[in-house]
Design an enzyme around this catalytic site. Sequence first.
Site, short mmCIF file in Angstrom:
data_model
loop_
_atom_site.label_atom_id
_atom_site.label_comp_id
_atom_site.label_asym_id
_atom_site.label_seq_id
_atom_site.Cartn_x
_atom_site.Cartn_y
_atom_site.Cartn_z
N HIS A 243 -7.64 5.52 6.33
CA HIS A 243 -8.46 5.07 5.20
C HIS A 243 -9.97 5.16 5.51
O HIS A 243 -10.69 5.92 4.88
CB HIS A 243 -8.15 3.60 4.87
CG HIS A 243 -6.71 3.30 4.59
ND1 HIS A 243 -6.04 3.72 3.46
CD2 HIS A 243 -5.80 2.58 5.29
CE1 HIS A 243 -4.80 3.28 3.48
NE2 HIS A 243 -4.62 2.58 4.58
O1 RIB Z 1 -6.53 -1.04 2.36
C1 RIB Z 1 -7.02 -0.40 3.51
C2 RIB Z 1 -8.28 -1.04 3.95
O2 RIB Z 1 -8.05 -2.42 4.27
C3 RIB Z 1 -8.84 -0.42 5.24
O3 RIB Z 1 -10.23 -0.55 5.25
C4 RIB Z 1 -8.23 -1.28 6.30
O4 RIB Z 1 -8.98 -1.28 7.50
C5 RIB Z 1 -8.29 -2.64 5.66
O5 RIB Z 1 -9.61 -3.15 5.85
#
Ligand code: RIB
Length: 313
Positions: A243
């Site tokens: 992500h």
């Molecule tokens: O949903 C994914 C996000 O939430 C990413 O940034 C992960 O590190 C959590 O913070």
Amino acid sequence: MTPRKIIIDTDPGQDDAVAILLALASPEDVEVLGITCVAGNVPLDLTTRNARIVCELAGKTDVKVFAGCDRPLGRALVTAEHVHGKTGLDGPDLPEPTMPLADGHAVDFIIETLRNHAPGTVTLCPLGPLTNIATALTKAPDIAGRIAKIVLMGGGYFDGGNITPVAEFNIYVDPQAADIVFKSGAPIVVMPLDVTHKALVTAARNDAFRGIGSPVGIAVAQMTEFFERFDKEKYGSEGAPLHDPCVTAYLIRPELFTGRHINVEIETTSELTMGMTVADWWGVTDRVPNATFMNEIDADGFFSLMTERLARL
Ligand code: RIB
Ligand code: CA
């Protein structure tokens, strides 16, 4: 071209860690003015620990790491140990950090940095709940017009949510903060689940990380091997979705991503849909577009950039 000046706002988190490493490995593209930590994946004392562990792993102990907000604006903190493990950085066995935290609160660092640099020269890169950013905007409304861009990981439309059926974790943890940020008027680029779920660390890609052979390459492979369990179980996906590194990769090679400039609003009232990013992808309302919402990625290009850059550390 001069490197883009950035502040990384983060809740490490293995994927935050990889995003930070990619930034620290790319000085010709990004100058990290500071790292501001927020409560999210794990409580603040662990996100500040983990951010410093990552800086030391990268050999960049001169980076200023600040502690920020330890809870959302108006809700109890929700954390994600079920994804990231007890420490938030489970997987590799890395030493406790020795570098100190920087003095002062993260919110004040964000405000002062934006005021001390020419307008339009500092980019904010939130990788966690938007509590620090929203608090800075509320404390110092003048900074909104000084922000070059906010490039954040959060939200989802076609892919729905990952913490509730409709909400992505970063936005869900602090929807009030997200609402403030999305209404701030600052230029926003969003990396939602729609695009990050296409950035999967397959076994071959993880072998490439491990094949770098350095402590960084091996640690990244171990982090993604730990953190992929959640998504493999839930989505049956081929590997961990990276992500947060999508944010850093956008700063270095924006052409890896495509999306649309649309209106995005945040659900802050109904508990059923709390934290949903209501993305007007099809332009069915007359709401003013306020964010570039990404939904496609050149995944092979993304992973070859990461492998090449991580090998530098
Ligand atoms: O949903 C994914 C996000 O939430 C990413 O940034 C992960 O590190 C959590 O913070
Ligand atoms: Ca994160």
